[in-house]
Design a protein around this motif. Structure first.
Motif, PDB file in Angstrom:
ATOM      1  N   VAL A 103       3.154  11.073   1.491  1.00 45.66           N
ATOM      2  CA  VAL A 103       1.772  10.588   1.378  1.00 45.66           C
ATOM      3  C   VAL A 103       1.796   9.105   1.065  1.00 45.66           C
ATOM      4  CG1 VAL A 103      -0.432  10.805   0.174  1.00 45.66           C
ATOM      5  CG2 VAL A 103       0.993  12.837   0.507  1.00 45.66           C
ATOM      6  N   THR A 104       1.133   8.326   1.887  1.00 46.51           N
ATOM      7  CA  THR A 104       1.000   6.899   1.615  1.00 46.51           C
ATOM      8  C   THR A 104      -0.478   6.579   1.475  1.00 46.51           C
ATOM      9  OG1 THR A 104       2.942   6.410   2.975  1.00 46.51           O
ATOM     10  CG2 THR A 104       1.522   4.561   2.415  1.00 46.51           C
ATOM     11  N   GLU A 105      -0.792   5.857   0.424  1.00 44.91           N
ATOM     12  CA  GLU A 105      -2.162   5.384   0.244  1.00 44.91           C
ATOM     13  C   GLU A 105      -2.234   3.936   0.708  1.00 44.91           C
ATOM     14  OE1 GLU A 105      -3.440   5.016  -3.813  1.00 44.91           O
ATOM     15  OE2 GLU A 105      -5.373   4.182  -3.221  1.00 44.91           O
ATOM     16  N   MET A 106      -3.090   3.663   1.686  1.00 47.24           N
ATOM     17  CA  MET A 106      -3.329   2.288   2.102  1.00 47.24           C
ATOM     18  C   MET A 106      -4.439   1.740   1.203  1.00 47.24           C
ATOM     19  SD  MET A 106      -1.583   3.532   4.669  1.00 47.24           S
ATOM     20  CE  MET A 106      -0.743   3.118   6.212  1.00 47.24           C
ATOM     21  N   LYS A 107      -4.085   0.752   0.426  1.00 44.12           N
ATOM     22  CA  LYS A 107      -5.012   0.259  -0.580  1.00 44.12           C
ATOM     23  C   LYS A 107      -5.494  -1.132  -0.187  1.00 44.12           C
ATOM     24  CE  LYS A 107      -5.024  -0.103  -5.508  1.00 44.12           C
ATOM     25  NZ  LYS A 107      -4.214  -0.268  -6.715  1.00 44.12           N
ATOM     26  N   GLU A 108      -6.793  -1.283  -0.115  1.00 47.91           N
ATOM     27  CA  GLU A 108      -7.330  -2.583   0.263  1.00 47.91           C
ATOM     28  C   GLU A 108      -7.232  -3.562  -0.895  1.00 47.91           C
ATOM     29  OE1 GLU A 108     -11.151  -2.710   2.318  1.00 47.91           O
ATOM     30  OE2 GLU A 108     -11.621  -4.472   1.111  1.00 47.91           O
ATOM     31  N   ILE A 109      -6.513  -4.659  -0.664  1.00 45.21           N
ATOM     32  CA  ILE A 109      -6.382  -5.693  -1.687  1.00 45.21           C
ATOM     33  C   ILE A 109      -7.345  -6.831  -1.337  1.00 45.21           C
ATOM     34  CG2 ILE A 109      -4.777  -7.307  -2.775  1.00 45.21           C
ATOM     35  CD1 ILE A 109      -3.952  -4.422  -3.258  1.00 45.21           C
ATOM     36  N   LYS A 110      -7.491  -7.062  -0.051  1.00 49.17           N
ATOM     37  CA  LYS A 110      -8.298  -8.179   0.441  1.00 49.17           C
ATOM     38  C   LYS A 110      -8.668  -7.846   1.875  1.00 49.17           C
ATOM     39  CE  LYS A 110      -7.683 -13.217   0.179  1.00 49.17           C
ATOM     40  NZ  LYS A 110      -6.650 -14.246   0.006  1.00 49.17           N
ATOM     41  N   HIS A 111      -9.906  -8.025   2.247  1.00 49.76           N
ATOM     42  CA  HIS A 111     -10.304  -7.653   3.605  1.00 49.76           C
ATOM     43  C   HIS A 111     -11.309  -8.653   4.156  1.00 49.76           C
ATOM     44  CE1 HIS A 111     -11.192  -5.470   7.142  1.00 49.76           C
ATOM     45  NE2 HIS A 111     -10.557  -4.389   6.767  1.00 49.76           N
ATOM     46  N   TYR A 112     -11.046  -9.114   5.374  1.00 46.11           N
ATOM     47  CA  TYR A 112     -11.948 -10.124   5.934  1.00 46.11           C
ATOM     48  C   TYR A 112     -13.283  -9.548   6.378  1.00 46.11           C
ATOM     49  CZ  TYR A 112      -9.163  -8.757  10.090  1.00 46.11           C
ATOM     50  OH  TYR A 112      -8.475  -8.087  11.052  1.00 46.11           O
ATOM     51  N   TYR A 113     -13.415  -8.218   6.437  1.00 45.78           N
ATOM     52  CA  TYR A 113     -14.741  -7.649   6.711  1.00 45.78           C
ATOM     53  C   TYR A 113     -15.735  -8.141   5.650  1.00 45.78           C
ATOM     54  CZ  TYR A 113     -13.006  -4.190  10.095  1.00 45.78           C
ATOM     55  OH  TYR A 113     -12.461  -3.565  11.174  1.00 45.78           O
ATOM     56  N   THR A 114     -15.233  -8.314   4.448  1.00 44.84           N
ATOM     57  CA  THR A 114     -16.101  -8.771   3.368  1.00 44.84           C
ATOM     58  C   THR A 114     -16.509 -10.228   3.579  1.00 44.84           C
ATOM     59  OG1 THR A 114     -14.183  -9.357   2.046  1.00 44.84           O
ATOM     60  CG2 THR A 114     -15.110  -7.180   1.674  1.00 44.84           C
ATOM     61  N   LYS A 115     -15.823 -10.893   4.512  1.00 42.92           N
ATOM     62  CA  LYS A 115     -16.229 -12.265   4.871  1.00 42.92           C
ATOM     63  C   LYS A 115     -17.190 -12.248   6.051  1.00 42.92           C
ATOM     64  CE  LYS A 115     -11.803 -14.541   3.769  1.00 42.92           C
ATOM     65  NZ  LYS A 115     -10.764 -15.407   4.340  1.00 42.92           N
ATOM     66  N   GLY A 116     -17.550 -11.059   6.527  1.00 47.43           N
ATOM     67  CA  GLY A 116     -18.513 -10.972   7.627  1.00 47.43           C
ATOM     68  C   GLY A 116     -17.891 -10.905   9.001  1.00 47.43           C
ATOM     69  N   MET A 143       0.581  -0.716   0.869  1.00 46.49           N
ATOM     70  CA  MET A 143       0.974   0.651   1.160  1.00 46.49           C
ATOM     71  C   MET A 143       1.617   1.203  -0.110  1.00 46.49           C
ATOM     72  SD  MET A 143       0.426  -0.609   4.201  1.00 46.49           S
ATOM     73  CE  MET A 143       0.287  -0.224   5.971  1.00 46.49           C
ATOM     74  N   LYS A 144       0.968   2.203  -0.661  1.00 44.44           N
ATOM     75  CA  LYS A 144       1.404   2.710  -1.960  1.00 44.44           C
ATOM     76  C   LYS A 144       2.012   4.092  -1.785  1.00 44.44           C
ATOM     77  CE  LYS A 144      -0.639   3.121  -6.449  1.00 44.44           C
ATOM     78  NZ  LYS A 144      -1.865   3.320  -7.197  1.00 44.44           N
ATOM     79  N   GLU A 145       3.216   4.247  -2.263  1.00 43.43           N
ATOM     80  CA  GLU A 145       3.860   5.557  -2.119  1.00 43.43           C
ATOM     81  C   GLU A 145       3.292   6.538  -3.121  1.00 43.43           C
ATOM     82  OE1 GLU A 145       8.190   5.699  -1.790  1.00 43.43           O
ATOM     83  OE2 GLU A 145       8.136   7.453  -3.078  1.00 43.43           O
ATOM     84  N   ILE A 146       2.738   7.636  -2.596  1.00 42.83           N
ATOM     85  CA  ILE A 146       2.199   8.687  -3.460  1.00 42.83           C
ATOM     86  C   ILE A 146       3.221   9.823  -3.529  1.00 42.83           C
ATOM     87  CG2 ILE A 146       0.270  10.297  -3.776  1.00 42.83           C
ATOM     88  CD1 ILE A 146      -0.669   7.427  -3.908  1.00 42.83           C
ATOM     89  N   LYS A 147       3.889  10.045  -2.390  1.00 44.04           N
ATOM     90  CA  LYS A 147       4.818  11.164  -2.278  1.00 44.04           C
ATOM     91  C   LYS A 147       5.750  10.816  -1.120  1.00 44.04           C
ATOM     92  CE  LYS A 147       4.114  16.191  -2.235  1.00 44.04           C
ATOM     93  NZ  LYS A 147       3.100  17.220  -1.955  1.00 44.04           N
ATOM     94  N   HIS A 148       7.024  11.015  -1.275  1.00 45.01           N
ATOM     95  CA  HIS A 148       7.947  10.640  -0.207  1.00 45.01           C
ATOM     96  C   HIS A 148       9.070  11.646  -0.107  1.00 45.01           C
ATOM     97  CE1 HIS A 148      10.176   8.442   2.666  1.00 45.01           C
ATOM     98  NE2 HIS A 148       9.449   7.357   2.570  1.00 45.01           N
TER      99      HIS A 148
END
Lengths: 171, 171
Positions: free
Chosen positions: A149-162, B152-157
Motif C-alpha cells: 500500500v502506498t499513500e500518495m500525499k499531496e505536499i504541493k499542487h499547482y491546481y491550487t495556483k489555478g 509516496m508514503k509506504e503504508i505496507k510493503h
C-alpha cells in the motif's frame, strides 16, 4: 509461478493512476499482459491511445463522461456494476498477468458496489494474477488484504495556483 | 505555449519512478516527446525496452550496474556529473517537451553534485519544458521551487515479507 500480489495506490496526491500506467508499461516491456479497467471515468484521456503502442495492453472505461460530484446516478451505478462483473470474470479467468482497477476505491466510496464484493472478487482471482487498485479513500478491508500500500500525499499542487488539467500531462 | 512545470515525486513509498514512467506514456500518447534520464541506476530494467514501443521516448542511464550503498566511488561521481551536463544541455535546448530526472534526489543525497547546480539547470531550461524529479530525500531547495510535490508514503510493503523485486513489476 509468481504469486500475484495486491497493490494499492491511495491518498490525495497526484500519481496514483499514473503509477498504474507506468507499472503497465514496465509489465508490457517484460512481455506481460495488462487489463486496465477505469471505474468512474469515461472521459477521453491521452492514455487510452496507449493500446495503439503497447502489445498486450487492454483498457476499458466503466464510467460516464464526467466525474461524480454529488449523488451517483442510476447510470453511474449500472456502469460500475457492469465493470465489476467484467473484472470479476477477467480476474478469475487469469488470462491477464496484471489487472488494474483504476479508481475502484472511489467507486467504493460512492457505494456503487460493496467492499465485500470486491474482496470476494480479489479472493476468487486466478493464481498468479497481480492486481492494482487505485483511488483515494481506500477502505480498511482493502488495505488489510493488500500486500503493498502506498499513500500518495499531496505536499504541493499547482491546481491550487489555478492551473487546470493539461492534455498529455494530467489527462 | 504551456509553461513547463516542475514536478517532484519523493518519499519512501513505491511508485516514484513508476509514476514518471506512466507520465511519459501518457505524454507520448498525446504526441509529446520525453527524455528519461536515470541517475544512479545502471541496471537492465524492463522499462529500458519502452523505447522500442514508444515514439518520442528516449531513455539513458547515468549510473553503475548496482546501487550505491556506502560511499560513492569516483566512477559514480563521474557518471552522475556526465548526466548532469547532458541533462543541462537537453533542458536548455528545449528539444524535448518533458525531461525526467529519475533518482536525481538520490544523486543529491549522495552529493554526486550540488543542489545549486540542479537549481541553476532547472532555472536555465527552455520555456515550456516540463521537468519531473524523482527519488527519496528531495532537498528543501528543490521542493521550494517545484510546482507540484507528491510524497509516496509506504503504508505496507511486501518487501518486508521477504519478496524481492520481480521482473516486469518492480524492475
Amino acid at each position: 509461478m509468481d504469486k500475484g500480489y495486491i497493490q494499492v495506490y491511495t491518498g490525495n496526491g497526484k500519481g496514483k493512476t499514473t503509477a498504474a500506467l507506468g507499472l503497465s508499461l514496465r509489465a508490457v516491456c517484460a512481455g506481460k499482459s495488462v487489463y486496465f479497467a477505469q471505474f468512474i471515468k469515461g472521459m477521453k484521456y491521452s492514455e487510452l491511445d496507449a493500446v495503439r503502442f503497447l502489445k498486450g495492453f487492454t483498457m476499458k472505461q466503466y464510467g460516464r463522461n464526467c466525474f461524480i460530484y454529488n449523488q451517483p446516478t442510476d447510470e453511474d451505478i449500472s456502469l460500475a456494476r457492469h465493470g465489476l462483473a467484467e473484472c470479476t470474470e477477467i480476474l478469475s479467468a487469469g488470462e491477464y498477468d496484471i489487472v488494474v482497477l483504476d479508481e475502484i476505491n472511489i467507486a467504493l466510496y460512492y457505494k456503487l458496489f460493496a467492499v465485500d464484493e470486491v474482496v470476494k472478487m480479489l479472493n476468487d482471482r486466478a493464481e498468479g494474477v497481480e492486481v492494482i487498485l487505485t483511488g483515494r479513500y481506500a477502505p480498511a478491508e482493502i488495505i488489510e488484504m493488500a500486500d503493498l500500500v502506498t499513500e500518495m500525499k499531496e505536499i504541493k499542487h499547482y491546481y491550487t495556483k489555478g492551473v487546470t488539467a493539461r492534455v498529455g500531462i494530467e489527462s
